[in-house]
Design a protein around this motif. Structure first.
Motif: not given
Length: 366
Positions: A267, A270, A279, A304-306, A352, A355-356
Motif C-alpha cells: 500500500l 496509497r 481491514t 483485506e487491503d485496497n 486478489s 484495488g482489492r
C-alpha cells in the motif's frame, strides 16, 4: 405422524453433510432439505417444504426432464449442470446464481407408493476449491521438505565460510583489505538469518493455550500502526460473539502480522496519498470443509487491503517459499503464515484484483 414427517426424521443425518441434499417428488415438490441448503441459498427449509424446486433453478427445463426420466426408471441416477437462484445476503451476494452439479437418484416408492428422488447439489466452486487446496497442499509439503533439506545443507558450510573470513581478517597486515572480509562476514550472516527463518517453523515448539482472535488482531493492528503511523487506516470489523479457541497465540500473531505487513508494504503508494485502508474482519462459518474434513464451526479472519493487487504471474504461488512480488522481499512471510495456520488444521485462501486483495484464514473451532 405424517408420511413426510417420517421421511424427515429418517433423513436427519444429511444435516451433517456440507453438500446440499433434497428429497423431492417427480413433479419437483420438496419433501426434505438439509441444513447446508438453508445456509448456502439463504432459504429456510420450513418455507420450502411442499414447494416446487423448479423455481430455484435459473433454467429448470433440463432439471425437470431429468427428474421425470429418473422417476420412470430410465436411469438409476443422472447428472447435469445447473444454476441456482440465491437469496443469501452476505458472502455470496444476493441473487447471484450459484453454479452446481446436480445428481438425481431414484429412492423408490414411499409409504404411500409415491416415487421419491434424492437430489444432491454440489457447488462447482466447492469442487474447484477442494482440488486447488489438494494441489496446494501437495506442493507446499514438497516445498517444505526441499527448503528444509536445502537449509541444512547450506548451514554447515556457511559457518565454515564465516569462521574462515574472521581468521583471515585477523591475519591481514593491510587493514584496508578487511573491507572485503567484512563483506564476506556480513553476507554470511544475512544468509544465516535466512536459513534460520526457513527452519523456524520446524524448530519452535507448538505452545497451545486459549486464544482470543481479537486480541491477536489488536496486537497486529498496534504493530502495523507503529510502523506506518500516517496515511494508513486499519479498520476493525469484528464479530464479538466469537469464543476463544485452543491454539498457539504467538504463531497466530506472527501469521496475521506477516500477511498484514505484506499488505501495508503493498500500500506504499496509497499511504503516500493518505487513502490506504487495511481491514481486519472476523466471522464465524458453519459446516465448513477444510482439508477434506467437515467442521461444525470455523473461525474466518479476512485481511483485506485496497492496494494494487498481487501480480498475476505469482498469484497462484504466493505461499511458495522465496516467491515475492516486492523487490528485495524474501518471499518467506506468507510461507510461514501458511505453515503456522496449517499447524492449527486451518487453511489460507487468497483473492486478489487491482484495488482489492483479501487473505482469508479459516481455522476450525470446537
Amino acid at each position: 405422524m405424517t408420511e413426510d414427517t417420517h421421511l424427515a426424521a429418517g433423513l436427519d443425518a444429511f444435516d451433517f453433510l456440507a453438500t446440499m441434499v433434497l428429497v423431492v417428488e417427480p413433479d419437483g415438490r420438496c419433501l426434505f432439505a438439509n441444513a447446508a441448503f438453508e445456509e448456502l441459498l439463504g432459504l429456510s427449509r420450513r418455507s420450502v417444504l411442499g414447494e416446487s424446486v423448479m423455481g430455484w433453478f435459473v433454467d429448470p427445463g433440463l432439471f425437470k426432464e431429468v427428474l421425470t426420466a429418473v422417476a420412470r426408471n430410465d436411469f438409476a441416477t443422472s447428472r447435469l449442470q445447473g444454476h441456482l437462484r440465491r437469496h443469501l445476503h452476505g458472502t455470496h451476494g444476493a441473487g447471484e446464481p450459484l453454479p452446481v452439479q446436480v445428481i438425481v437418484t431414484r429412492l423408490g416408492p414411499g409409504i404411500g407408493q409415491a416415487q421419491r428422488l434424492l437430489v444432491e447439489l454440489v457447488e462447482v466452486e466447492q469442487q474447484t476449491r477442494q482440488e486447488r487446496e489438494d494441489r496446494a497442499q501437495d506442493q507446499v509439503q514438497a516445498n517444505k521438505e526441499l527448503i528444509r533439506n536445502l537449509a541444512h545443507e547450506i548451514k554447515n558450510p556457511l559457518g565454515g565460510i564465516r569462521g574462515s573470513a574472521q581468521l583471515l581478517e585477523m591475519e591481514l597486515e593491510n587493514k584496508s583489505l578487511t573491507e572485503y572480509t567484512q563483506v564476506i562476514i556480513h553476507e554470511a550472516d544475512r544468509l544465516q538469518a535466512l536459513v534460520d527463518r526457513l527452519l523456524a517453523p520446524h524448530r519452535r515448539p507448538h505452545v497451545v493455550g486459549d486464544v482470543n482472535i481479537h486480541e491477536v488482531c489488536e496486537r497486529v493492528r498496534s504493530l502495523i500502526l507503529a510502523e506506518f503511523p500516517k496515511g494508513l487506516r486499519v479498520q476493525r470489523d469484528y464479530d464479538t460473539s466469537l469464543p476463544d479457541f485452543r491454539g498457539d497465540r504467538e504463531q497466530l500473531i506472527q501469521a496475521v502480522l506477516n500477511i498484514a505487513h505484506n499488505a501495508a508494504q503493498a500500500l506504499c503508494d496509497r499511504i503516500a496519498a493518505g487513502d490506504a485502508v487495511l481491514t481486519l474482519r472476523t466471522r464465524v462459518a458453519r459446516r465448513v470443509t477444510i482439508n477434506r474434513q467437515l467442521h461444525r464451526l470455523a473461525l474466518v479472519l479476512h485481511i483485506e487491503d485496497n492496494g494494487p493487487g498481487i501480480p498475476p504471474a505469482i498469484r497462484d504461488r504466493v505461499f511458495y517459499p522465496l516467491v515475492s512480488g516486492r523487490e528485495g522481499g524474501s518471499g518467506l512471510g506468507l510461507t510461514l503464515a501458511h505453515t503456522f495456520v496449517q499447524q492449527h488444521q486451518g487453511t489460507i485462501e487468497c483473492d486478489s484484483e487491482p484495488g482489492r486483495t483479501v487473505f482469508r484464514i479459516l481455522i476450525p473451532m470446537p
